[in-house]
Design a protein around this motif. Structure first.
Motif, PDB file in Angstrom:
ATOM      1  N   SER A   1       0.711  -1.108   0.010  1.00 43.10           N
ATOM      2  CA  SER A   1       0.041  -0.117  -0.080  1.00 43.10           C
ATOM      3  C   SER A   1       0.756   1.247  -0.009  1.00 43.10           C
ATOM      4  O   SER A   1       0.550   2.380  -0.790  1.00 43.10           O
ATOM      5  N   GLN A   2       1.891   1.500   0.643  1.00 38.76           N
ATOM      6  CA  GLN A   2       2.675   2.318   0.683  1.00 38.76           C
ATOM      7  C   GLN A   2       3.742   2.669  -0.644  1.00 38.76           C
ATOM      8  O   GLN A   2       3.595   3.601  -0.850  1.00 38.76           O
ATOM      9  N   ALA A   3       3.939   1.501  -1.041  1.00 39.89           N
ATOM     10  CA  ALA A   3       4.647   1.597  -2.439  1.00 39.89           C
ATOM     11  C   ALA A   3       3.495   2.028  -3.580  1.00 39.89           C
ATOM     12  O   ALA A   3       3.987   2.915  -4.390  1.00 39.89           O
ATOM     13  N   SER A   4       2.290   1.581  -3.237  1.00 40.14           N
ATOM     14  CA  SER A   4       1.034   2.155  -4.304  1.00 40.14           C
ATOM     15  C   SER A   4       1.140   3.583  -4.039  1.00 40.14           C
ATOM     16  O   SER A   4       1.055   4.243  -5.264  1.00 40.14           O
ATOM     17  N   THR A   5       1.044   3.856  -3.002  1.00 43.64           N
ATOM     18  CA  THR A   5       0.722   5.463  -2.712  1.00 43.64           C
ATOM     19  C   THR A   5       1.714   6.088  -3.594  1.00 43.64           C
ATOM     20  O   THR A   5       1.570   7.417  -4.037  1.00 43.64           O
ATOM     21  N   LYS A   6       3.047   5.901  -3.439  1.00 46.92           N
ATOM     22  CA  LYS A   6       4.201   6.477  -3.783  1.00 46.92           C
ATOM     23  C   LYS A   6       4.268   6.048  -5.421  1.00 46.92           C
ATOM     24  O   LYS A   6       5.172   6.676  -6.197  1.00 46.92           O
ATOM     25  N   GLY A   7       3.461   5.349  -6.079  1.00 47.78           N
ATOM     26  CA  GLY A   7       3.726   4.926  -7.522  1.00 47.78           C
ATOM     27  C   GLY A   7       4.855   4.110  -7.729  1.00 47.78           C
ATOM     28  O   GLY A   7       5.487   3.907  -8.771  1.00 47.78           O
ATOM     29  N   GLN A   8       5.220   3.333  -6.767  1.00 49.26           N
ATOM     30  CA  GLN A   8       6.284   2.554  -6.614  1.00 49.26           C
ATOM     31  C   GLN A   8       5.976   0.885  -6.712  1.00 49.26           C
ATOM     32  O   GLN A   8       6.950   0.004  -6.739  1.00 49.26           O
ATOM     33  N   LEU A   9       4.392   0.708  -6.867  1.00 44.58           N
ATOM     34  CA  LEU A   9       4.413  -0.697  -6.793  1.00 44.58           C
ATOM     35  C   LEU A   9       4.196  -0.957  -8.307  1.00 44.58           C
ATOM     36  O   LEU A   9       3.641  -0.756  -9.162  1.00 44.58           O
ATOM     37  N   ASN A  10       5.019  -2.412  -8.664  1.00 47.80           N
ATOM     38  CA  ASN A  10       5.236  -2.738  -9.822  1.00 47.80           C
ATOM     39  C   ASN A  10       5.231  -1.618 -11.010  1.00 47.80           C
ATOM     40  O   ASN A  10       4.438  -1.453 -11.923  1.00 47.80           O
ATOM     41  N   PRO A  11       6.231  -0.782 -10.860  1.00 48.56           N
ATOM     42  CA  PRO A  11       6.455   0.354 -11.792  1.00 48.56           C
ATOM     43  C   PRO A  11       6.790  -0.166 -13.472  1.00 48.56           C
ATOM     44  O   PRO A  11       6.414   0.836 -14.351  1.00 48.56           O
ATOM     45  N   ASN A  12       7.392  -1.029 -13.611  1.00 51.83           N
ATOM     46  CA  ASN A  12       7.672  -1.664 -14.883  1.00 51.83           C
ATOM     47  C   ASN A  12       7.009  -2.962 -15.006  1.00 51.83           C
ATOM     48  O   ASN A  12       7.429  -4.006 -14.611  1.00 51.83           O
ATOM     49  N   ALA A  13       6.047  -3.022 -16.016  1.00 55.49           N
ATOM     50  CA  ALA A  13       5.331  -4.436 -16.201  1.00 55.49           C
ATOM     51  C   ALA A  13       6.115  -5.394 -16.685  1.00 55.49           C
ATOM     52  O   ALA A  13       6.159  -6.518 -16.444  1.00 55.49           O
ATOM     53  N   SER A  14       7.093  -5.007 -17.534  1.00 58.11           N
ATOM     54  CA  SER A  14       7.961  -6.229 -18.080  1.00 58.11           C
ATOM     55  C   SER A  14       8.907  -6.800 -16.823  1.00 58.11           C
ATOM     56  O   SER A  14       9.077  -8.185 -16.948  1.00 58.11           O
ATOM     57  N   GLN A  15       9.499  -5.876 -15.897  1.00 54.10           N
ATOM     58  CA  GLN A  15      10.076  -6.529 -15.007  1.00 54.10           C
ATOM     59  C   GLN A  15       9.433  -7.328 -14.074  1.00 54.10           C
ATOM     60  O   GLN A  15       9.665  -8.543 -13.588  1.00 54.10           O
TER      61      GLN A  15
ATOM     62  N   VAL B   1       7.073  -6.302  -7.454  1.00 49.56           N
ATOM     63  CA  VAL B   1       8.466  -5.414  -7.671  1.00 49.56           C
ATOM     64  C   VAL B   1       7.982  -4.028  -6.912  1.00 49.56           C
ATOM     65  O   VAL B   1       6.766  -3.446  -7.371  1.00 49.56           O
ATOM     66  N   ILE B   2       8.979  -3.574  -6.090  1.00 50.60           N
ATOM     67  CA  ILE B   2       8.843  -2.148  -5.449  1.00 50.60           C
ATOM     68  C   ILE B   2       9.901  -1.462  -6.100  1.00 50.60           C
ATOM     69  O   ILE B   2      10.999  -1.666  -6.252  1.00 50.60           O
ATOM     70  N   GLY B   3       9.509  -0.303  -6.483  1.00 48.69           N
ATOM     71  CA  GLY B   3      10.318   0.595  -7.124  1.00 48.69           C
ATOM     72  C   GLY B   3      11.430   1.345  -6.009  1.00 48.69           C
ATOM     73  O   GLY B   3      10.680   2.054  -5.151  1.00 48.69           O
ATOM     74  N   SER B   4      12.680   1.126  -6.067  1.00 50.03           N
ATOM     75  CA  SER B   4      13.418   1.609  -4.863  1.00 50.03           C
ATOM     76  C   SER B   4      14.902   1.393  -5.359  1.00 50.03           C
ATOM     77  O   SER B   4      15.251   0.484  -6.019  1.00 50.03           O
TER      78      SER B   4
END
Length: 278
Positions: free
Chosen positions: A69-83, A114-117
């Motif tokens: 949820s925290q990652a999603s709020t920041k736009g960081q949840l599964n940011p790249n579909a292919s990854q 996947v989390i964008g970080s």
């Protein structure tokens, strides 16, 4: 009515009684979380009766959803579909082999995200809740075989219930603090959810846990059709990253590079007959 305060000896006696009662509650049982597999991991583990597998998995669900949820709020949840697709495909092949070590794990509610970080890290919570950070994918640039080594290692931690083993040790410490509180009149409290969070994101894994995860991980990879020898090239890459300044989370408490690579070379050769490329 007797208002006489208890003596120091009386307080100590009361504390010892509390210790006996709390010790009974926190009694550890010896368990074998996994079958040995070809790699031969057969160490028995001690788990506190206050930290059940079911309880910890329930806490993991909440903590995992909070993290997503925290990652999603920041736009960081599964940011790249292919990854995300790549990570999930590799993880699913590994998950298809977990029954070799523990059949019940095939029925876990596995989740892979996947989390964008920029953090070079990955983990698997109790019950099969997996996260891979884009920092790992971008900085290490792992091949599929190397990524399988990472994921196999993290899945192995969950299969061996290393988090529960560490939480049991934490609970034992908390019981000691509770006894001290009973004697001194101070307050002490424990929280299983907080303990799990601390174990997952605060406390390092022991070197023994890391070695077990390495060895089980190469067997999972080999059985899933990934070259187990890639674990050696992976951790060589990780070690080079650390020499460039700043130790990746995945290396923070692991055995020395030399001893780790030597052990992985031996383990990968042991499971190499299981490897059939797909």
């Amino acid at each position: 009515m007797n208002n006489k305060k208890p003596s120091a000896a009386g307080r100590i006696a009361a504390g010892l009684l509390s210790l006996a009662a709390l010790g009974a509650l926190a009694a550890c049982e010896t368990v074998s979380t996994t079958q040995a597999g070809t790699i031969g991991i057969d160490r028995t583990q001690r788990m506190s009766s206050l930290v059940s597998e079911a309880q910890l998995e329930q806490e993991a669900v909440g903590l995992y959803q909070q993290t997503l949820s925290q990652a999603s709020t920041k736009g960081q949840l599964n940011p790249n579909a292919s990854q995300t697709t790549r990570v999930r495909n590799i993880a699913q092949r590994l998950i298809g082999q977990v029954g070799v070590f523990r059949p019940d794990a095939t029925r876990w509610n596995w989740e892979i995200n996947v989390i964008g970080s920029s953090e070079v890290n990955a983990w698997c919570m109790p019950g099969g809740k997996i996260a891979v950070y884009t920092g790992l994918l971008d900085a290490v640039k792992p091949t599929d075989d190397e990524l399988a080594a990472v994921l196999g290692h993290e899945i192995a931690h969950a299969l061996r219930e290393h988090a529960r083993e560490q939480a049991s040790q934490q609970v034992a410490t908390n019981v000691g603090l509770s006894v001290l509180a009973a004697v001194t009149g101070s307050q002490a409290a424990s929280d299983l959810g907080g303990t799990l969070s601390n174990v997952m994101f605060g406390l390092p894994n022991s070197r023994l846990h890391e070695t077990e995860a390495d060895r089980i991980g190469v067997e999972l990879a080999a059985r899933a059709g990934y070259d187990p020898r890639a674990a050696v090239t992976l951790w060589t890459k990780m070690e080079k990253l650390s020499s460039g300044g700043g130790t990746p989370e995945l290396l923070s408490t692991h055995p020395s590079a030399e001893s780790r690579i030597a052990d992985l070379q031996k383990a990968s050769q042991q499971v190499l007959p299981l490897y059939h490329p797909r």
